[in-house]
Design a protein around this motif. Structure first.
Motif, PDB file in Angstrom:
ATOM      1  N   HIS A  74      -9.060   1.695  -4.428  1.00  0.00           N
ATOM      2  CA  HIS A  74      -7.672   2.094  -4.196  1.00  0.00           C
ATOM      3  C   HIS A  74      -7.322   2.239  -2.717  1.00  0.00           C
ATOM      4  O   HIS A  74      -8.041   1.747  -1.849  1.00  0.00           O
ATOM      5  CB  HIS A  74      -7.337   3.346  -5.001  1.00  0.00           C
ATOM      6  N   ARG A  75      -6.221   2.907  -2.448  1.00  0.00           N
ATOM      7  CA  ARG A  75      -5.635   2.914  -1.113  1.00  0.00           C
ATOM      8  C   ARG A  75      -6.428   3.685  -0.066  1.00  0.00           C
ATOM      9  O   ARG A  75      -5.981   3.815   1.074  1.00  0.00           O
ATOM     10  CB  ARG A  75      -4.198   3.435  -1.174  1.00  0.00           C
ATOM     11  N   LEU A 119      -6.208  -2.067  -4.369  1.00  0.00           N
ATOM     12  CA  LEU A 119      -4.844  -1.540  -4.292  1.00  0.00           C
ATOM     13  C   LEU A 119      -4.573  -1.128  -2.849  1.00  0.00           C
ATOM     14  O   LEU A 119      -5.249  -0.258  -2.304  1.00  0.00           O
ATOM     15  CB  LEU A 119      -4.688  -0.336  -5.222  1.00  0.00           C
ATOM     16  N   THR A 120      -3.567  -1.762  -2.232  1.00  0.00           N
ATOM     17  CA  THR A 120      -3.335  -1.518  -0.816  1.00  0.00           C
ATOM     18  C   THR A 120      -1.878  -1.740  -0.434  1.00  0.00           C
ATOM     19  O   THR A 120      -1.174  -2.547  -1.051  1.00  0.00           O
ATOM     20  CB  THR A 120      -4.230  -2.445   0.041  1.00  0.00           C
ATOM     21  N   SER A 121      -1.458  -1.016   0.582  1.00  0.00           N
ATOM     22  CA  SER A 121      -0.133  -1.226   1.162  1.00  0.00           C
ATOM     23  C   SER A 121      -0.255  -1.884   2.538  1.00  0.00           C
ATOM     24  O   SER A 121       0.656  -1.799   3.355  1.00  0.00           O
ATOM     25  CB  SER A 121       0.610   0.112   1.286  1.00  0.00           C
ATOM     26  N   ASP A 140      -6.534   1.832   3.020  1.00  0.00           N
ATOM     27  CA  ASP A 140      -5.459   1.947   4.003  1.00  0.00           C
ATOM     28  C   ASP A 140      -5.747   3.001   5.061  1.00  0.00           C
ATOM     29  O   ASP A 140      -5.061   3.056   6.083  1.00  0.00           O
ATOM     30  CB  ASP A 140      -4.132   2.259   3.302  1.00  0.00           C
ATOM     31  N   ASP A 141      -6.762   3.825   4.813  1.00  0.00           N
ATOM     32  CA  ASP A 141      -7.150   4.854   5.772  1.00  0.00           C
ATOM     33  C   ASP A 141      -8.382   4.476   6.585  1.00  0.00           C
ATOM     34  O   ASP A 141      -8.877   5.282   7.371  1.00  0.00           O
ATOM     35  CB  ASP A 141      -7.431   6.179   5.045  1.00  0.00           C
ATOM     36  N   GLN A 195      -8.944  -2.207   8.661  1.00  0.00           N
ATOM     37  CA  GLN A 195      -8.717  -2.593   7.273  1.00  0.00           C
ATOM     38  C   GLN A 195      -9.274  -3.973   6.949  1.00  0.00           C
ATOM     39  O   GLN A 195      -9.840  -4.183   5.872  1.00  0.00           O
ATOM     40  CB  GLN A 195      -7.226  -2.552   6.940  1.00  0.00           C
ATOM     41  N   SER A 229       2.744   0.686  -3.386  1.00  0.00           N
ATOM     42  CA  SER A 229       3.402   1.690  -2.547  1.00  0.00           C
ATOM     43  C   SER A 229       4.756   1.186  -2.060  1.00  0.00           C
ATOM     44  O   SER A 229       4.838   0.281  -1.221  1.00  0.00           O
ATOM     45  CB  SER A 229       2.566   2.123  -1.334  1.00  0.00           C
ATOM     46  N   ALA A 274       4.117  -1.081   1.197  1.00  0.00           N
ATOM     47  CA  ALA A 274       3.721  -2.488   1.214  1.00  0.00           C
ATOM     48  C   ALA A 274       4.669  -3.320   2.075  1.00  0.00           C
ATOM     49  O   ALA A 274       4.235  -4.258   2.749  1.00  0.00           O
ATOM     50  CB  ALA A 274       3.678  -3.027  -0.209  1.00  0.00           C
TER      51      ALA A 274
END
Length: 229
Positions: free
Chosen positions: A120-121, A147-149, A124-125, A129, A181, A155
């Motif tokens: 998951h996201r 799952l990523t924005s 993104d942190d 990336q 997102s 997104a």
């Protein structure tokens, strides 16, 4: 085209399936960004729909850096979720220096024992990336999607990274990029025209008044389906 919808309970799940969702992400505590639902909820939802249900495995919302105790909980939750019969899990874990916790990821893969895994996201942190994505490509046999924005709050803001990851994912075996997102009926046409992703993830945007405290609005799901095919 896969449309994934966030569900919080049986009512959400049944409504999403009825109106054209292809897959569910089952979560609770969306104010915390989504945590592991109760096993009772997981069982009810899995037994109420025919579409795949992937369950969020996240013990708290403090961060994606987990203690040894957190990790024990995660592994036990995964085993219980598998026993119940869910199609997969949604998971992500980082090291304190902002990289993917690869050692723990392998333990999660082992515990999932063939269930689908969506990373998951947490990606993104990460501090880099695209480097994190390259690492996850090594696990394409075990990790179904990411799952990523695109490393941004939404997104739409992260389109550059999303486009790059989708391009790279088409070049060699990779988890499917699952943009999420901020996706909505109002912007999905623009996003899809640029990304041509194989899957999309929707949350509050498919609910009455755009709130997780309100029920799913099936008409919106149907309209999104008309746009993305």
């Amino acid at each position: 085209m896969i449309i994934e919808i966030i569900a919080q309970n049986v009512e959400d799940a049944v409504s999403a399936e009825k109106n054209g969702a292809d897959r569910l992400e089952l979560v609770t505590a969306m104010t915390e960004g989504g945590l592991t639902p109760s096993f009772g909820t997981v069982k009810q939802v899995v037994n109420s729909v025919k579409i795949p249900v992937r369950v969020m495995v996240r013990p708290h919302g403090y961060s994606f850096v987990y203690s040894d105790e957190d990790k024990q909980v995660i592994i036990e939750d995964i085993r219980e979720i598998k026993e119940i019969g869910a199609a997969g899990i949604v998971f992500g874990s980082l090291t304190e220096d902002g990289n993917i916790d690869e050692e723990f990821l392998q333990k999660v893969i082992d515990a999932a024992d063939g269930m689908e895994i969506a990373f998951h996201r947490a990606i993104d942190d990460t501090k880099d990336q695209l480097a994190a994505f390259e690492l996850l490509q090594k696990y394409s046999d075990s990790i179904h999607s990411i799952l990523t924005s695109g490393g941004k709050p939404t997104a739409l803001a992260g389109m550059e990274n999303l486009e790059e990851m989708i391009t790279r994912s088409n070049e060699k075996p990779s988890p499917t990029i699952l943009p999420g997102s901020g996706l909505s009926l109002q912007n999905i046409a623009e996003i899809h025209s640029k990304l041509h992703a194989k899957e999309y993830h929707f949350g509050s945007a498919v609910r009455v008044n755009g709130k997780f405290s309100e029920p799913i609005d099936g008409i919106i799901i149907k309209q999104i389906r008309e746009i993305v095919g």
